[in-house]
Design a protein around this motif. Structure first.
Motif, PDB file in Angstrom:
ATOM      1  N   LYS A 141       0.813  -1.219   0.000  1.00 12.80           N
ATOM      2  CA  LYS A 141       0.000   0.000   0.000  1.00 12.80           C
ATOM      3  C   LYS A 141       0.851   1.274   0.000  1.00 12.80           C
ATOM      4  N   ALA A 142       2.058   1.206   0.565  1.00 10.36           N
ATOM      5  CA  ALA A 142       2.902   2.421   0.650  1.00 10.36           C
ATOM      6  C   ALA A 142       4.349   2.054   0.314  1.00 10.36           C
ATOM      7  N   PRO A 143       4.616   1.763  -0.983  1.00 14.19           N
ATOM      8  CA  PRO A 143       5.946   1.279  -1.362  1.00 14.19           C
ATOM      9  C   PRO A 143       7.080   2.276  -1.097  1.00 14.19           C
ATOM     10  N   ASP A 144       6.753   3.557  -0.934  1.00 18.69           N
ATOM     11  CA  ASP A 144       7.814   4.542  -0.713  1.00 18.69           C
ATOM     12  C   ASP A 144       8.180   4.703   0.753  1.00 18.69           C
ATOM     13  N   ARG A 145       7.463   4.031   1.635  1.00 19.35           N
ATOM     14  CA  ARG A 145       7.732   4.191   3.078  1.00 19.35           C
ATOM     15  C   ARG A 145       8.627   3.058   3.582  1.00 19.35           C
ATOM     16  N   THR A 146       9.194   3.265   4.767  1.00 19.56           N
ATOM     17  CA  THR A 146      10.112   2.262   5.329  1.00 19.56           C
ATOM     18  C   THR A 146       9.469   1.594   6.542  1.00 19.56           C
ATOM     19  N   PHE A 147       9.460   0.261   6.537  1.00 22.75           N
ATOM     20  CA  PHE A 147       8.879  -0.500   7.643  1.00 22.75           C
ATOM     21  C   PHE A 147       9.948  -1.436   8.190  1.00 22.75           C
ATOM     22  N   ILE A 148      10.273  -1.248   9.463  1.00 20.53           N
ATOM     23  CA  ILE A 148      11.335  -2.053  10.086  1.00 20.53           C
ATOM     24  C   ILE A 148      10.690  -2.950  11.134  1.00 20.53           C
ATOM     25  N   PRO A 149      10.858  -4.281  11.012  1.00 18.25           N
ATOM     26  CA  PRO A 149      10.266  -5.147  12.036  1.00 18.25           C
ATOM     27  C   PRO A 149      10.949  -4.931  13.392  1.00 18.25           C
ATOM     28  N   ALA A 150      10.163  -4.833  14.465  1.00 18.37           N
ATOM     29  CA  ALA A 150      10.748  -4.720  15.808  1.00 18.37           C
ATOM     30  C   ALA A 150      11.509  -6.010  16.100  1.00 18.37           C
ATOM     31  N   PRO A 151      12.688  -5.909  16.733  1.00 17.34           N
ATOM     32  CA  PRO A 151      13.531  -7.094  16.912  1.00 17.34           C
ATOM     33  C   PRO A 151      13.122  -7.962  18.107  1.00 17.34           C
ATOM     34  N   PRO A 152      13.089  -9.292  17.903  1.00 17.92           N
ATOM     35  CA  PRO A 152      12.876 -10.196  19.037  1.00 17.92           C
ATOM     36  C   PRO A 152      14.123 -10.258  19.919  1.00 17.92           C
ATOM     37  N   GLU A 153      13.959 -10.714  21.171  1.00 18.19           N
ATOM     38  CA  GLU A 153      15.092 -10.795  22.109  1.00 18.19           C
ATOM     39  C   GLU A 153      16.164 -11.766  21.574  1.00 18.19           C
ATOM     40  N   ALA A 154      15.702 -12.958  21.144  1.00 15.44           N
ATOM     41  CA  ALA A 154      16.666 -13.949  20.636  1.00 15.44           C
ATOM     42  C   ALA A 154      16.925 -13.703  19.149  1.00 15.44           C
ATOM     43  N   ASN A 155      17.988 -14.340  18.630  1.00 15.76           N
ATOM     44  CA  ASN A 155      18.239 -14.236  17.196  1.00 15.76           C
ATOM     45  C   ASN A 155      17.399 -15.297  16.490  1.00 15.76           C
ATOM     46  N   CYS A 156      16.123 -15.012  16.334  1.00 18.23           N
ATOM     47  CA  CYS A 156      15.208 -16.019  15.780  1.00 18.23           C
ATOM     48  C   CYS A 156      14.155 -15.299  14.945  1.00 18.23           C
ATOM     49  N   ALA A 157      13.284 -16.090  14.318  1.00 17.45           N
ATOM     50  CA  ALA A 157      12.167 -15.499  13.580  1.00 17.45           C
ATOM     51  C   ALA A 157      10.934 -15.527  14.475  1.00 17.45           C
ATOM     52  N   CYS A 158      11.143 -15.238  15.779  1.00 17.30           N
ATOM     53  CA  CYS A 158      10.029 -15.355  16.747  1.00 17.30           C
ATOM     54  C   CYS A 158       8.962 -14.290  16.537  1.00 17.30           C
ATOM     55  N   ASN A 159       9.236 -13.283  15.658  1.00 20.94           N
ATOM     56  CA  ASN A 159       8.167 -12.325  15.361  1.00 20.94           C
ATOM     57  C   ASN A 159       7.273 -12.825  14.221  1.00 20.94           C
ATOM     58  N   GLU A 160       7.424 -14.119  13.871  1.00 19.15           N
ATOM     59  CA  GLU A 160       6.480 -14.760  12.937  1.00 19.15           C
ATOM     60  C   GLU A 160       5.682 -15.753  13.765  1.00 19.15           C
ATOM     61  N   CYS A 161       4.358 -15.726  13.627  1.00 15.39           N
ATOM     62  CA  CYS A 161       3.516 -16.617  14.440  1.00 15.39           C
ATOM     63  C   CYS A 161       3.652 -18.055  13.913  1.00 15.39           C
ATOM     64  N   PRO A 162       4.169 -18.971  14.744  1.00 19.47           N
ATOM     65  CA  PRO A 162       4.390 -20.335  14.252  1.00 19.47           C
ATOM     66  C   PRO A 162       3.087 -21.054  13.908  1.00 19.47           C
ATOM     67  N   TYR A 163       1.998 -20.605  14.484  1.00 20.53           N
ATOM     68  CA  TYR A 163       0.697 -21.229  14.184  1.00 20.53           C
ATOM     69  C   TYR A 163       0.178 -20.742  12.831  1.00 20.53           C
ATOM     70  N   MET A 164       0.219 -19.419  12.659  1.00 21.51           N
ATOM     71  CA  MET A 164      -0.242 -18.850  11.381  1.00 21.51           C
ATOM     72  C   MET A 164       0.563 -19.434  10.221  1.00 21.51           C
ATOM     73  N   ARG A 165       1.871 -19.607  10.483  1.00 23.53           N
ATOM     74  CA  ARG A 165       2.763 -20.041   9.398  1.00 23.53           C
ATOM     75  C   ARG A 165       2.656 -21.526   9.099  1.00 23.53           C
ATOM     76  N   LEU A 166       1.805 -22.256   9.838  1.00 21.38           N
ATOM     77  CA  LEU A 166       1.576 -23.669   9.475  1.00 21.38           C
ATOM     78  C   LEU A 166       0.817 -23.764   8.155  1.00 21.38           C
TER      79      LEU A 166
END
Ligand code: 13P
Ligand code: SF4
Length: 318
Positions: free
Chosen positions: A251-276
């Motif tokens: 919707k806004a290709p000219d804007r910048t979106f930075i994912p907030a970082p999880p505590e561990a070095n993991c992809a824990c900001n992806e919901c493991p249930y949704m991603r099933l």
């Protein structure tokens, strides 16, 4: 059991397109789904918008690309349609952490209280609640309860705490959390903000206090999307499941979106249930019309009453 074989020469996107028409199916997807699923969906939304879309569809089959409680809500609201969930194991830590028997026992200890349950719960918990809410309408739902009534709020204590601050209403909270939203690191968020001083921090109310206290804007997935793509600002640190960034960038290709970082070095900001849910499982579920979500009629009717109350009270909420 082995997964059913898929012919490797098939173009899954084309096949899904063909089967969707052939079966008169509608594909509803939450913002946290893989981008390839979002691109194929007929409708993408937050929990409230998806519940309304499920209620109103005239398709014969609803393919719900989200988690179990969302598909269950679709079945509760539209029992004459077949509801399919690409992976029946797609649960939710909030729903899993609030079993029906323990919820009923909790309620029984507060017989005069009004029980508001976040839609992220099982049909059994909904059936034992007075009112359901989503993150889009939660403030309105809490404010609808007469001031002299005690309120029980389940199952998300972070959303509950935020609601207490927003509404000034005291509530007794169930001690549940979302495993994705409790993952964001306060320490790393401070460091990220220092490197991007102009970025606005936007957060889902399922986040913990230390993240919400730093947030410039707090809201449901649809509100975050709207703010990130239409406000006057152009750079955002996004403290919610990373899947939402797909629609933000579209919707806004000219804007910048930075994912907030999880505590561990993991992809824990992806919901493991949704991603099933995957493209392969979406194809198989359209092809084989399974796994199907079903429930006893008595449970459905009991769970529908507090959802209907919510839909009526939040008719004006987008
Ligand atoms: P929304 O209703 O804001 O889309 O939230 C659903 C959810 O599961 C958040 O983790
Ligand atoms: Fe549940 Fe959290 Fe996943 Fe949302 S992100 S479905 S609240 S586990």
């Amino acid at each position: 059991m082995d997964a059913p074989a898929i012919n490797p020469s098939l173009d899954l996107e084309d096949e899904i397109e063909r089967l969707r028409k052939e079966r008169n199916a509608v594909i509803l997807a939450h913002y946290y789904q893989e981008s390839e699923i979002q691109h194929l969906a007929d409708f993408i939304g937050d929990s409230l918008q998806l519940a309304r879309a499920a209620r109103d569809t005239e398709a014969d089959i609803i393919v719900f690309c989200g988690v179990h409680f969302m598909a269950e809500t679709a079945k509760i609201l539209n029992p004459d349609r077949k509801v399919l969930l690409p992976d029946l194991e797609a649960g939710c830590s909030l729903a899993n952490g609030c079993p029906g028997d323990r919820f009923r026992a909790w309620r029984a200890r507060h017989p005069d209280a009004v029980a508001i349950s976040y839609i992220n719960c099982s049909a059994e918990v909904k059936a034992a609640s007075d009112l359901i809410c989503t993150s889009s309408n939660a403030v309105k739902m809490v404010e609808s309860v007469p001031a002299d009534k005690e309120i029980l709020f389940a199952p998300d204590k972070n959303l509950g705490r935020w609601l207490i601050k927003e509404t000034g209403r005291d509530m007794i909270l169930w001690p549940g959390t979302c495993i994705v939203h409790e993952t964001f690191s306060h320490r790393k968020l401070i460091a990220l903000k220092a490197r991007h001083p102009d970025a606005k921090i936007i957060a889902h109310p399922e986040c913990e206090d230390h993240v919400l206290d730093m947030a410039d804007y707090i809201g449901s997935t649809s509100r975050l999307l709207e703010y990130a793509t239409t406000s006057e600002f152009t750079e955002f640190i996004v403290a919610t499941e990373a899947g939402i960034i797909t629609q933000m960038e579209l919707k806004a290709p000219d804007r910048t979106f930075i994912p907030a970082p999880p505590e561990a070095n993991c992809a824990c900001n992806e919901c493991p249930y949704m991603r099933l849910n995957t493209l392969e499982k979406l194809y198989l579920c359209l092809r084989d019309e399974t796994p199907e979500l079903t429930m006893p009629e008595e449970l459905r009717l009991a769970a529908k009453a507090p959802i209907d109350r919510m839909l009526e009270l939040s008719a004006s909420v987008k």
